[in-house]
Design a protein around this motif. Structure first.
Motif, PDB file in Angstrom:
ATOM      1  N   ALA A  85      14.606   7.101   0.207  1.00 41.07           N
ATOM      2  CA  ALA A  85      13.246   7.532   0.510  1.00 41.07           C
ATOM      3  C   ALA A  85      12.740   8.477  -0.580  1.00 41.07           C
ATOM      4  N   ILE A  86      11.470   8.344  -0.910  1.00 46.22           N
ATOM      5  CA  ILE A  86      10.831   9.308  -1.810  1.00 46.22           C
ATOM      6  C   ILE A  86       9.678   9.945  -1.055  1.00 46.22           C
ATOM      7  N   THR A  87       9.436  11.201  -1.319  1.00 43.78           N
ATOM      8  CA  THR A  87       8.455  11.955  -0.537  1.00 43.78           C
ATOM      9  C   THR A  87       7.315  12.507  -1.367  1.00 43.78           C
ATOM     10  N   ARG A  88       7.419  12.489  -2.699  1.00 44.40           N
ATOM     11  CA  ARG A  88       6.377  13.066  -3.536  1.00 44.40           C
ATOM     12  C   ARG A  88       6.110  12.185  -4.753  1.00 44.40           C
ATOM     13  N   ILE A  89       4.957  12.386  -5.386  1.00 48.21           N
ATOM     14  CA  ILE A  89       4.570  11.640  -6.577  1.00 48.21           C
ATOM     15  C   ILE A  89       5.599  11.836  -7.691  1.00 48.21           C
TER      16      ILE A  89
ATOM     17  N   SER B 162       0.813  -1.213   0.000  1.00 48.67           N
ATOM     18  CA  SER B 162       0.000   0.000   0.000  1.00 48.67           C
ATOM     19  C   SER B 162       0.847   1.265   0.000  1.00 48.67           C
ATOM     20  N   VAL B 163       0.166   2.383  -0.331  1.00 47.68           N
ATOM     21  CA  VAL B 163       0.790   3.702  -0.324  1.00 47.68           C
ATOM     22  C   VAL B 163      -0.252   4.708   0.160  1.00 47.68           C
ATOM     23  N   LEU B 164       0.191   5.692   0.922  1.00 43.66           N
ATOM     24  CA  LEU B 164      -0.694   6.737   1.435  1.00 43.66           C
ATOM     25  C   LEU B 164      -0.249   8.077   0.867  1.00 43.66           C
ATOM     26  N   LEU B 165      -1.167   8.767   0.153  1.00 39.85           N
ATOM     27  CA  LEU B 165      -0.885  10.061  -0.458  1.00 39.85           C
ATOM     28  C   LEU B 165      -1.540  11.169   0.355  1.00 39.85           C
ATOM     29  N   ASP B 166      -0.812  12.255   0.543  1.00 37.65           N
ATOM     30  CA  ASP B 166      -1.258  13.401   1.345  1.00 37.65           C
ATOM     31  C   ASP B 166      -1.450  14.588   0.419  1.00 37.65           C
ATOM     32  N   PHE B 167      -2.717  15.092   0.331  1.00 37.74           N
ATOM     33  CA  PHE B 167      -3.052  16.208  -0.541  1.00 37.74           C
ATOM     34  C   PHE B 167      -3.226  17.519   0.216  1.00 37.74           C
ATOM     35  N   THR B 168      -2.856  17.542   1.483  1.00 33.40           N
ATOM     36  CA  THR B 168      -3.126  18.737   2.288  1.00 33.40           C
ATOM     37  C   THR B 168      -2.386  19.968   1.773  1.00 33.40           C
ATOM     38  N   ARG B 169      -1.308  19.758   0.991  1.00 30.93           N
ATOM     39  CA  ARG B 169      -0.560  20.898   0.443  1.00 30.93           C
ATOM     40  C   ARG B 169      -0.768  21.066  -1.057  1.00 30.93           C
TER      41      ARG B 169
ATOM     42  N   GLN C 116     -13.948  16.562   3.427  1.00 25.74           N
ATOM     43  CA  GLN C 116     -13.068  16.917   2.326  1.00 25.74           C
ATOM     44  C   GLN C 116     -12.006  15.844   2.154  1.00 25.74           C
ATOM     45  N   ILE C 117     -11.773  15.411   0.920  1.00 29.45           N
ATOM     46  CA  ILE C 117     -10.771  14.389   0.645  1.00 29.45           C
ATOM     47  C   ILE C 117      -9.392  15.038   0.608  1.00 29.45           C
ATOM     48  N   ASP C 118      -8.558  14.719   1.564  1.00 30.89           N
ATOM     49  CA  ASP C 118      -7.193  15.246   1.543  1.00 30.89           C
ATOM     50  C   ASP C 118      -6.141  14.157   1.721  1.00 30.89           C
ATOM     51  N   PHE C 119      -6.588  12.881   1.749  1.00 35.01           N
ATOM     52  CA  PHE C 119      -5.677  11.744   1.760  1.00 35.01           C
ATOM     53  C   PHE C 119      -6.273  10.651   0.870  1.00 35.01           C
ATOM     54  N   ILE C 120      -5.413   9.891   0.221  1.00 33.61           N
ATOM     55  CA  ILE C 120      -5.847   8.741  -0.569  1.00 33.61           C
ATOM     56  C   ILE C 120      -4.943   7.564  -0.223  1.00 33.61           C
ATOM     57  N   TYR C 121      -5.575   6.433   0.067  1.00 31.45           N
ATOM     58  CA  TYR C 121      -4.848   5.220   0.424  1.00 31.45           C
ATOM     59  C   TYR C 121      -5.030   4.214  -0.699  1.00 31.45           C
ATOM     60  N   GLY C 122      -3.926   3.733  -1.249  1.00 35.35           N
ATOM     61  CA  GLY C 122      -3.967   2.796  -2.358  1.00 35.35           C
ATOM     62  C   GLY C 122      -3.376   1.451  -2.002  1.00 35.35           C
TER      63      GLY C 122
END
Length: 417
Positions: A101-105, A71-78, A160-166
């Motif tokens: 480590a990678i921190t962004r898409i 899995s991966v967790l994406l943070d859209f708060t910014r 409000q959707i600000d995180f997506i878990y894949g």
């Protein structure tokens, strides 16, 4: 080309499957618990609790033994243009061949499964519902890769959707040359294998009513299967651990069952040190002399499981071993123990804690080394602490006296010993 579908209309009561893109229909959610994306969706539903989206505070990707590694967790708060990667599971990291480590898409390697997973995140924003997808592509190792995944929205504010878990699962398909070579090797191995000898009519083993060949009802089938190897016991324990995490983390019965099977595995491992060593080596774990149950728990629940729970569950197994709990008996033992798991953890920690050494009270009958005239209001025999400062001439300048403080006086006397 990927085939994606929303899951908003595919709740467990929906029996209308949609067509997939890998040559087989994508079944309605809830109809096949064996599939990883279905279990992930059911976990998402269990976290809704009547809200439009589950709270991000209820999600613990690192603690999900079943599919957390995928899995991966994406943070859209910014912002949604280049979301941050808050969590990346071990299996996805290995598939991407990441050694940093990678921190962004934007950091996701091309032609990786993670790049396919994140291609769909904007659909979540548009549909405001989980999106499932399945397709195939040629991966970075040159093999055809079939994959199936799901992206699920989470919120920090409930609206409000600000995180997506894949979550994504996959398998590689060998090319024609590799498959042909394997077929030849398999055929040669089968020809070289010794032929099975038929049993004589009188040599057939007797079937006992309560033996391993007895017939069992479907409800008892799982408990009737007795694992014959350490690996079988580990697989059984891992299955229960995954069920405890994926279904309901707060379910006591599921947790007790998982801990019980972990205890059974630990008991079996006690008489198969070589087998345990091989399993630990395969998992990249090492034995710990001071905490032998910790690697056992990591084997069963996953090395990326919550560290606090690993420590607690290891304490439960250590206490059970200390108390001589028999194989198959830990679940009932926990259920009957006061305060359950927490009570056992407290008891085990108390047993490990070194006993306090009772020191004798410091003596107040000491010979005086100086006499000072100072009115402190203390009665004869009472200990008074003087506060002084060295003046550099070998003498002390007395700054004051502290009386009527027995604890300070006791500490000061003890420091003189």
């Amino acid at each position: 080309m990927d085939t994606a579908r929303g899951f908003d209309d595919g709740r467990p009561h929906d029996n209308d499957p949609a067509d997939g893109g890998v040559g087989e229909p994508m079944e309605a959610i809830g109809t096949d618990e064996r599939r990883m994306h279905v279990r992930a969706y059911n976990h998402w539903v269990s976290l809704l609790k009547g809200r439009p989206y589950p709270s991000i505070e209820d999600l613990d990707p690192a603690g999900i033994a079943d599919f957390g590694a995928h899995s991966v967790l994406l943070d859209f708060t910014r912002g949604i243009d280049d979301p941050e990667i808050q969590f990346l599971g071990r299996a996805l990291r290995e598939e991407c061949a990441l050694d940093h480590a990678i921190t962004r898409i934007a950091d996701v390697p091309a032609r990786s499964l993670l790049s396919r997973l994140t291609d769909h995140y904007l659909q979540i924003i548009a549909n405001r519902a989980p999106i499932g997808f399945e397709a195939e592509f040629v991966g970075r190792r040159g093999y055809q890769t079939l994959y199936r995944g799901i992206l699920m929205p989470f919120s920090s504010s409930d609206d409000q959707i600000d995180f997506i878990y894949g979550v994504i699962n996959w398998k590689e398909v060998l090319g024609g040359d590799e498959q042909a070579r394997l077929d030849v090797e398999l055929a040669a191995a089968m020809r070289a294998a010794p032929a099975a000898t038929a049993e004589a009519p009188g040599d057939a083993p007797e079937v006992w009513a309560d033996g391993p060949s007895r017939r069992v009802d479907a409800a008892d089938a799982e408990e009737a299967v007795a694992p014959h190897s350490l690996g079988d016991r580990l697989a059984l324990a891992r299955e229960s651990a995954a069920a405890a995490r994926a279904s309901d983390v707060r379910s006591r019965s599921a947790l007790y069952r998982a801990l019980g099977r972990a205890h059974d595995f630990a008991l079996a491992a006690g008489s198969d040190a070589d087998g345990l060593g091989e399993l630990l080596e395969d998992a990249g774990l090492s034995q710990q002399a001071r905490a032998p149950m910790t690697p056992i728990i990591k084997l069963v629940f996953g090395a990326d499981y919550d560290k606090t729970r690993i420590t607690e569950f290891a304490a439960v197994l250590s206490f059970a071993l200390r108390e001589g709990v028999p194989m198959g008996g830990l679940g009932a033992f926990i259920d009957q123990y006061p305060a359950g798991v927490k009570g056992i953890v407290a008891a085990e920690r108390a047993l490990r804690r070194p006993a306090k050494v009772m020191r004798p009270a410091p003596s107040t009958d000491r010979k005086a080394i100086a006499h000072v005239s100072l009115d402190t209001g203390a009665v004869a025999g009472e200990i008074v602490v003087l506060v002084a400062r060295a003046n550099g001439t070998g003498e002390l300048d007395v700054l004051g006296a502290v009386a009527n403080d027995p604890r300070l006086a006791t500490r000061a006397l003890a420091a003189l010993d």
